[in-house]
Motif scaffolding. Structure first.
Motif, PDB file in Angstrom:
ATOM      1  N   ILE A  17       0.916  -1.204   0.246  1.00 13.64           N
ATOM      2  CA  ILE A  17       0.013   0.650  -0.081  1.00 13.64           C
ATOM      3  C   ILE A  17       1.001   0.968   0.289  1.00 13.64           C
ATOM      4  O   ILE A  17       2.139   1.750   0.862  1.00 13.64           O
ATOM      5  N   CYS A  21      -0.880   7.873  -0.881  1.00 16.46           N
ATOM      6  CA  CYS A  21      -2.502   8.040  -0.639  1.00 16.46           C
ATOM      7  C   CYS A  21      -3.115   6.601  -0.396  1.00 16.46           C
ATOM      8  O   CYS A  21      -4.988   6.774  -0.444  1.00 16.46           O
ATOM      9  N   GLY A  22      -2.420   5.464  -0.279  1.00 15.17           N
ATOM     10  CA  GLY A  22      -3.423   4.685   0.326  1.00 15.17           C
ATOM     11  C   GLY A  22      -3.496   3.539  -1.560  1.00 15.17           C
ATOM     12  O   GLY A  22      -4.122   2.699  -1.164  1.00 15.17           O
ATOM     13  N   PHE A  23      -2.993   3.936  -2.879  1.00 15.72           N
ATOM     14  CA  PHE A  23      -2.944   3.216  -3.653  1.00 15.72           C
ATOM     15  C   PHE A  23      -2.320   2.232  -3.279  1.00 15.72           C
ATOM     16  O   PHE A  23      -1.708   1.821  -2.648  1.00 15.72           O
ATOM     17  N   ASP A  53      -1.155   7.722  -8.845  1.00 16.15           N
ATOM     18  CA  ASP A  53      -1.672   8.654  -8.276  1.00 16.15           C
ATOM     19  C   ASP A  53      -1.260  10.119  -7.688  1.00 16.15           C
ATOM     20  O   ASP A  53      -1.511  10.746  -7.366  1.00 16.15           O
ATOM     21  N   ILE A  66      -4.193  -7.499   4.964  1.00 12.19           N
ATOM     22  CA  ILE A  66      -5.020  -6.845   4.791  1.00 12.19           C
ATOM     23  C   ILE A  66      -5.916  -7.812   3.585  1.00 12.19           C
ATOM     24  O   ILE A  66      -5.517  -7.359   2.680  1.00 12.19           O
ATOM     25  N   GLY A  67      -6.933  -8.332   3.777  1.00 14.91           N
ATOM     26  CA  GLY A  67      -7.757  -9.174   2.829  1.00 14.91           C
ATOM     27  C   GLY A  67      -8.952  -7.749   2.451  1.00 14.91           C
ATOM     28  O   GLY A  67      -8.793  -6.679   2.622  1.00 14.91           O
ATOM     29  N   TYR A  68      -9.151  -8.160   0.897  1.00 14.40           N
ATOM     30  CA  TYR A  68     -10.240  -7.444   0.710  1.00 14.40           C
ATOM     31  C   TYR A  68     -11.765  -7.333   0.710  1.00 14.40           C
ATOM     32  O   TYR A  68     -12.086  -8.941   1.324  1.00 14.40           O
ATOM     33  N   ALA A  69     -12.088  -6.446   1.001  1.00 14.97           N
ATOM     34  CA  ALA A  69     -13.950  -6.630   1.036  1.00 14.97           C
ATOM     35  C   ALA A  69     -14.635  -7.086  -0.142  1.00 14.97           C
ATOM     36  O   ALA A  69     -13.755  -7.287  -1.621  1.00 14.97           O
TER      37      ALA A  69
ATOM     38  N   PHE B  54       5.898  10.168   7.841  1.00 14.28           N
ATOM     39  CA  PHE B  54       5.475  10.770   6.802  1.00 14.28           C
ATOM     40  C   PHE B  54       5.870  11.628   5.875  1.00 14.28           C
ATOM     41  O   PHE B  54       6.491  12.445   5.558  1.00 14.28           O
ATOM     42  N   HIS B  55       5.627  11.030   4.500  1.00 21.08           N
ATOM     43  CA  HIS B  55       6.575  12.009   3.292  1.00 21.08           C
ATOM     44  C   HIS B  55       7.529  12.522   3.612  1.00 21.08           C
ATOM     45  O   HIS B  55       8.511  11.531   3.451  1.00 21.08           O
ATOM     46  N   ARG B  68      -0.779   5.084  11.013  1.00 24.74           N
ATOM     47  CA  ARG B  68       0.574   5.282   9.698  1.00 24.74           C
ATOM     48  C   ARG B  68       0.566   6.805  10.084  1.00 24.74           C
ATOM     49  O   ARG B  68       1.350   6.799   9.583  1.00 24.74           O
ATOM     50  N   ARG B  86      -6.829  12.217  -4.351  1.00 25.03           N
ATOM     51  CA  ARG B  86      -7.361  11.073  -4.802  1.00 25.03           C
ATOM     52  C   ARG B  86      -6.924  10.258  -3.643  1.00 25.03           C
ATOM     53  O   ARG B  86      -5.512  10.196  -3.037  1.00 25.03           O
ATOM     54  N   HIS B  87      -7.784   9.855  -3.126  1.00 33.09           N
ATOM     55  CA  HIS B  87      -7.386   8.495  -1.513  1.00 33.09           C
ATOM     56  C   HIS B  87      -7.398   7.194  -2.441  1.00 33.09           C
ATOM     57  O   HIS B  87      -9.528   7.075  -2.769  1.00 33.09           O
ATOM     58  N   HIS B  88      -7.317   6.569  -2.153  1.00 39.77           N
ATOM     59  CA  HIS B  88      -7.614   4.723  -1.740  1.00 39.77           C
ATOM     60  C   HIS B  88      -7.347   3.919  -0.324  1.00 39.77           C
ATOM     61  O   HIS B  88      -6.366   4.701   0.625  1.00 39.77           O
ATOM     62  N   ASN B  89      -8.540   3.063   0.122  1.00 38.74           N
ATOM     63  CA  ASN B  89      -7.789   2.648   1.230  1.00 38.74           C
ATOM     64  C   ASN B  89      -8.052   2.781   3.165  1.00 38.74           C
ATOM     65  O   ASN B  89      -8.515   2.479   3.477  1.00 38.74           O
ATOM     66  N   PHE B  90      -7.409   4.448   3.086  1.00 37.97           N
ATOM     67  CA  PHE B  90      -6.980   4.666   4.692  1.00 37.97           C
ATOM     68  C   PHE B  90      -8.026   5.112   5.214  1.00 37.97           C
ATOM     69  O   PHE B  90      -8.792   5.934   3.808  1.00 37.97           O
ATOM     70  N   TRP B 148      -4.564   9.217  10.284  1.00 37.81           N
ATOM     71  CA  TRP B 148      -4.855   8.060   9.258  1.00 37.81           C
ATOM     72  C   TRP B 148      -4.596   6.811   9.679  1.00 37.81           C
ATOM     73  O   TRP B 148      -3.564   6.505  10.201  1.00 37.81           O
ATOM     74  N   LEU B 150      -5.169   2.335   8.614  1.00 39.07           N
ATOM     75  CA  LEU B 150      -4.867   1.376   7.765  1.00 39.07           C
ATOM     76  C   LEU B 150      -6.849   0.635   7.340  1.00 39.07           C
ATOM     77  O   LEU B 150      -6.737   0.924   9.027  1.00 39.07           O
ATOM     78  N   PRO B 151      -7.359  -0.122   7.316  1.00 40.04           N
ATOM     79  CA  PRO B 151      -9.011   0.260   7.349  1.00 40.04           C
ATOM     80  C   PRO B 151      -8.620  -1.569   7.536  1.00 40.04           C
ATOM     81  O   PRO B 151      -7.406  -2.477   7.453  1.00 40.04           O
ATOM     82  N   SER B 152      -9.487  -2.406   8.043  1.00 37.40           N
ATOM     83  CA  SER B 152     -10.190  -3.784   8.697  1.00 37.40           C
ATOM     84  C   SER B 152     -10.257  -4.706   7.251  1.00 37.40           C
ATOM     85  O   SER B 152      -9.629  -5.431   6.445  1.00 37.40           O
ATOM     86  N   LEU B 154      -9.612  -3.740   2.231  1.00 34.31           N
ATOM     87  CA  LEU B 154      -8.983  -3.455   1.798  1.00 34.31           C
ATOM     88  C   LEU B 154     -10.225  -2.893   0.790  1.00 34.31           C
ATOM     89  O   LEU B 154     -10.862  -3.582   0.126  1.00 34.31           O
ATOM     90  N   VAL B 268       5.758  -3.833  11.243  1.00 35.64           N
ATOM     91  CA  VAL B 268       6.144  -3.157  10.719  1.00 35.64           C
ATOM     92  C   VAL B 268       6.866  -2.331  11.710  1.00 35.64           C
ATOM     93  O   VAL B 268       8.058  -1.918  11.884  1.00 35.64           O
TER      94      VAL B 268
END
Lengths: 79, 279
Positions: A17, A21-23, A53, A66-69, B54-55, B68, B86-90, B148, B150-152, B154, B268
């Motif tokens: 990941i 940005c989470g990509f 991104d 981490i698994g996928y939804a 971060f960054h 994170r 844009r973001h994903h997942n976080f 931020w 991480l989710p349970s 993706l 980590v």
């Protein structure tokens, strides 16, 4: 260090990941729209590859377990 | 930074202390290539104090459990902010401390334009993808805490919720504001955020869900004695392997966040600790 043929097929496929940005990059899925076929190892991505991104370099990605939804793998492959 | 133990037991009291001035300091100006990322060209600038890497800042801890990013950010000047990105997942949480945050988000069928002031907060789970823009459109400086996680899972469906922490009516007790609890905002992981607004001399006990849950205590204002550690303004401490954390407020108008996370995903961080004994 380059992997030999046995190591390539026996190592578990990784999921990473982008910490900018989470990509995500999933070795099993690749990123076909970005020219990366399913099964392409993270190590085989060029050193100067960056997050499509946000431009974060490879060093800014973290391996995650981490698994996928539901339906998530398909979304990840075409993100 | 100091650490109470150098081995890696899963259970048993562990902690670290991060003083305000030990955090990573970053200043980003809306100039040159950065002006596509940072709004407010030409004079807008943003300062960020990072508790975790971060960054540009990579000199500290990688995180705490699934956390994170913990950024204490100040948007200087009207027009300063982050352009649409844009973001994903976080899962991104914002807590407005001062000024007004104008938040534009693509979540939902029509998206939203929202303005948040002191006490307001949001939880934005980017999941399968979402864009947002965060701006200071007022003359006052805008100070926001961004966290931020991480989710349970993706690529969850994106979600956005906002809440308000009332300093007057929710005083002198630790109030849970994010995670499973009455009135708290939902978050798609094993995470709880609580807040304490209190007068001097109060004794408060924070009880994490289990000793395998870590709690990151961050003092927004005032002073808090956490166990034997005295934390001043913007000091923080991570504690895990304990049943409870005894706290005492040592200043009036003390304001603190308690961020509780499951430590099981901590490989980590543990690797980092092995490489940095004594920190």
């Amino acid at each position: 260090m380059a992997l030999d043929a046995f190591e390539r097929t026996s190592l578990p496929l990784k999921r990473l990941i982008c910490l900018g940005c989470g990509f995500s990059y999933d070795e099993a899925l690749g990123l076909p729209a970005h020219g990366l076929a399913p099964g392409t190892r993270w190590e085989d991505l060029p050193d100067d590859w960056v997050c499509p991104d946000c431009g974060t370099p490879k060093s800014g990605f973290e391996m995650v377990v981490i698994g996928y939804a539901a339906g998530g793998a398909d979304l990840a492959q075409h993100a | 930074m100091s650490d109470t133990a150098s081995s890696q037991p899963q259970i048993g009291p562990r902690s670290f202390v991060l003083r305000a001035e030990e955090r990573g300091h970053t200043l980003v100006r809306s100039q040159g290539p950065q002006s596509s990322y940072l709004a407010g060209h030409p004079e807008g600038f943003l300062t960020r104090e990072s508790s975790f890497n971060f960054h540009e800042y990579q000199g500290g801890r990688p995180g705490f459990g699934p956390m994170r990013v913990f950024g204490d950010e100040t948007f200087h000047g009207a027009g300063c902010g982050y352009n649409m990105h844009r973001h994903h997942n976080f899962i991104i949480c914002a807590f407005v401390l001062q000024g007004e945050l104008t938040h534009i988000n693509t979540a939902g069928s029509r998206g939203m334009v929202d303005q948040l002031r002191q006490g307001d907060f949001y939880v934005f789970s980017a999941g399968s993808g979402g864009k947002h823009c965060e701006l200071n459109v007022g003359q006052e400086e805008l100070n926001v805490i961004y966290i931020w996680f991480l989710p349970s899972q993706l690529y969850l469906p994106p979600s956005f919720h906002r809440g308000f922490f009332d300093f007057r009516n929710r005083r002198n007790r630790i109030e849970q504001i994010v995670g499973e609890a009455d009135g708290a905002l939902p978050i798609p992981n094993d995470i709880r955020v609580s807040r304490l607004a209190a007068d001097a001399g109060g004794k408060h006990v924070y009880k994490p869900s289990s000793p395998l849950h870590g709690t990151y205590v961050f003092v927004i204002d005032g002073g808090l004695r956490c166990g034997d550690t005295l934390l001043g303004r913007r000091d923080s401490s991570g504690v895990w392997g304990v049943d409870e954390i005894q706290c005492e407020t040592v200043a009036d108008a003390t304001d603190a966040l308690f961020v509780e996370v499951a430590m099981k995903d901590d490989e980590v961080v543990k690797n980092w600790e092995r490489a940095h004994p004594g920190r």
